[in-house]
Design a protein around this motif. Sequence first.
Motif, PDB file in Angstrom:
ATOM      1  N   LEU A  71     -30.307-136.110  22.560  1.00 14.79           N
ATOM      2  CA  LEU A  71     -30.929-136.026  21.099  1.00 14.79           C
ATOM      3  C   LEU A  71     -32.206-135.428  20.833  1.00 14.79           C
ATOM      4  O   LEU A  71     -33.182-135.811  21.374  1.00 14.79           O
ATOM      5  N   ARG A  72     -32.383-134.892  20.190  1.00 10.82           N
ATOM      6  CA  ARG A  72     -33.324-134.505  19.522  1.00 10.82           C
ATOM      7  C   ARG A  72     -33.962-134.847  18.279  1.00 10.82           C
ATOM      8  O   ARG A  72     -33.679-135.955  17.706  1.00 10.82           O
ATOM      9  N   PRO A  73     -34.999-135.781  18.047  1.00 12.41           N
ATOM     10  CA  PRO A  73     -36.254-136.015  16.839  1.00 12.41           C
ATOM     11  C   PRO A  73     -35.169-135.091  15.266  1.00 12.41           C
ATOM     12  O   PRO A  73     -35.079-135.994  14.886  1.00 12.41           O
ATOM     13  N   GLU A  74     -35.014-133.979  15.545  1.00 10.04           N
ATOM     14  CA  GLU A  74     -34.462-133.750  14.123  1.00 10.04           C
ATOM     15  C   GLU A  74     -33.375-133.878  13.673  1.00 10.04           C
ATOM     16  O   GLU A  74     -32.850-133.752  12.581  1.00 10.04           O
ATOM     17  N   GLN A  75     -32.310-134.576  15.359  1.00 11.48           N
ATOM     18  CA  GLN A  75     -30.976-134.331  15.071  1.00 11.48           C
ATOM     19  C   GLN A  75     -30.997-135.990  13.989  1.00 11.48           C
ATOM     20  O   GLN A  75     -30.459-136.703  13.828  1.00 11.48           O
ATOM     21  N   VAL A  76     -32.096-136.952  14.650  1.00 16.29           N
ATOM     22  CA  VAL A  76     -32.168-138.276  14.200  1.00 16.29           C
ATOM     23  C   VAL A  76     -32.980-138.120  12.974  1.00 16.29           C
ATOM     24  O   VAL A  76     -31.997-138.720  12.178  1.00 16.29           O
ATOM     25  N   SER A  77     -33.255-137.413  12.380  1.00 14.11           N
ATOM     26  CA  SER A  77     -33.933-137.064  11.051  1.00 14.11           C
ATOM     27  C   SER A  77     -33.271-136.379  10.214  1.00 14.11           C
ATOM     28  O   SER A  77     -32.555-137.503   9.252  1.00 14.11           O
ATOM     29  N   PHE A  78     -31.958-136.159  10.943  1.00 13.69           N
ATOM     30  CA  PHE A  78     -30.751-135.194   9.971  1.00 13.69           C
ATOM     31  C   PHE A  78     -30.016-136.796   9.533  1.00 13.69           C
ATOM     32  O   PHE A  78     -29.280-137.320   8.640  1.00 13.69           O
ATOM     33  N   GLY A  79     -29.508-137.741  10.734  1.00 18.99           N
ATOM     34  CA  GLY A  79     -28.599-139.195  10.538  1.00 18.99           C
ATOM     35  C   GLY A  79     -29.832-139.976   9.315  1.00 18.99           C
ATOM     36  O   GLY A  79     -28.646-140.722   8.240  1.00 18.99           O
ATOM     37  N   LYS A  80     -31.255-140.472   9.927  1.00 10.83           N
ATOM     38  CA  LYS A  80     -31.810-141.487   8.746  1.00 10.83           C
ATOM     39  C   LYS A  80     -31.680-140.601   7.996  1.00 10.83           C
ATOM     40  O   LYS A  80     -31.293-141.976   6.415  1.00 10.83           O
ATOM     41  N   ALA A  87     -37.052-127.719  11.212  1.00  8.43           N
ATOM     42  CA  ALA A  87     -36.764-126.582  12.502  1.00  8.43           C
ATOM     43  C   ALA A  87     -35.418-125.686  11.736  1.00  8.43           C
ATOM     44  O   ALA A  87     -35.019-124.716  12.107  1.00  8.43           O
ATOM     45  N   LEU A  88     -35.022-125.482  10.233  1.00  6.26           N
ATOM     46  CA  LEU A  88     -34.374-124.519   9.710  1.00  6.26           C
ATOM     47  C   LEU A  88     -35.056-122.951   9.989  1.00  6.26           C
ATOM     48  O   LEU A  88     -34.595-122.297   9.766  1.00  6.26           O
ATOM     49  N   THR A  89     -35.851-123.676   9.367  1.00  5.33           N
ATOM     50  CA  THR A  89     -36.098-122.197   8.923  1.00  5.33           C
ATOM     51  C   THR A  89     -37.527-121.299  10.134  1.00  5.33           C
ATOM     52  O   THR A  89     -38.500-120.514   9.902  1.00  5.33           O
ATOM     53  N   GLY A  90     -38.568-122.369  11.009  1.00  8.00           N
ATOM     54  CA  GLY A  90     -39.370-121.852  11.794  1.00  8.00           C
ATOM     55  C   GLY A  90     -40.824-122.326  11.322  1.00  8.00           C
ATOM     56  O   GLY A  90     -41.900-121.897  11.460  1.00  8.00           O
ATOM     57  N   GLN A  91     -40.989-123.077   9.403  1.00  5.74           N
ATOM     58  CA  GLN A  91     -41.729-123.118   8.722  1.00  5.74           C
ATOM     59  C   GLN A  91     -42.527-124.144   8.658  1.00  5.74           C
ATOM     60  O   GLN A  91     -41.790-125.515   7.764  1.00  5.74           O
ATOM     61  N   ASP A  92     -43.720-124.653   8.849  1.00  2.77           N
ATOM     62  CA  ASP A  92     -44.395-125.848   8.726  1.00  2.77           C
ATOM     63  C   ASP A  92     -44.827-125.980   7.328  1.00  2.77           C
ATOM     64  O   ASP A  92     -45.613-125.384   6.727  1.00  2.77           O
TER      65      ASP A  92
END
Length: 396
Positions: free
Chosen positions: A323-332, A388-393
């Motif tokens: 489980l990646r942090p980005e996936q937790v963000s997805f769920g939250k 995560a999707l674009t690679g841009q912060d």
Amino acid sequence: MTVPAKPPPFDPDDPLGLDELLAPDELGVRDTMRDWAAARILPGIAEWYEQGRLPDIHGLARELGSIGALGMTLTGYGCTGASAVQYGLACLELEAADSGIRSLVSVQGSLAMYAIHRYGSEEQRERWLPGMAAGEIIGCFGLTEPDQGSDPAGMRTRARRDGSDWVLDGRKMWITNGSVAGVAVVWAGTDEGIRGFLVPAGTPGFSAPEIRRKWSLRASVTSELVLDGVRLPADAVLPGADGLRAPLSCLNHARYGIVWGAMGAARSSFAAALAYSRTREQFGRPIGGFQLTQAKLADMAVELHKGILLAHHLGRRMDAGRLRPEQVSFGKLNNVREAIEICRTARTILGANGISLEYPVMRHATNLESVLTYEGTVEMHQLVLGKALTGQDAFR
């Protein structure tokens, strides 16, 4: 020719048959938490919410400890070593009763205990974790500040060395369990970067006044932490926590529980609306027989069970170490946002009764307004996924 098996009857409570994904031990955890919440929380929660209090929080904590709900996924020190899915199911059932109860458990286990378990010394673990697992010691987690929420790197709380001691000055805000905690995990900036400190209740210069006059999470203890020249020995530092990555990892663990918990609040509101639609009559028949009501119920059911399926998938990934942090963000992001919409739609089905504490809907809706923004606002999780999707912060 093999005759296909006859599918089981359609179950309005489990339309996708998600219970079939759960092992017997997982169903056992779910049922234990559901039964405890039904016996100990549901009979009094409307009154507690109305009065803005959570009575006998220490007694409730000890009961939660006795059923293994505190620090569930941790091992040793009296912790149960449960799976991520088991913990998620517990969060769902507790938040189906009230978000404040799930917050008590999340802060205790996924923030305070997790920080000590992962980043503490063996002496710190032995001192604090057994009592916290049993509910005899309540913990809190001090990261958010009055002027620093989504940008914790800008925290103003400071810790400076004075001989072999540390001296802390600053304030933390919106801290669940703060005024009832026996120990606070406090994050502070130092000349060496952000560090974590264990601050026992009663330490001179440390106070935790409770925050009152809330319209959300009313059956939950929320406090400010005030640190005014708090002197701590060298062994109060969490030795493994060095930098902002440590508190953020704790938050990620807690956010995972919210992915499940929000669906508990949504399920409770949906169930109330469904039951109401079967008995409330207008124009000579139950309102559940009208197309617009059925459309609302169908959309609510779809989002509710999609959210539970998403939580289940993330739980399996966590148990597999994937489980990646980005996936937790997805769920939250998805589950809390959809849970609020389910509660709002349920309120429309109940009409004026939807605002009454005789039903759980408005209580869940107002609680979820806090859940939507704590441990990462909608905007922050959108930006996590955007990066995560674009690679841009795009944070700054």
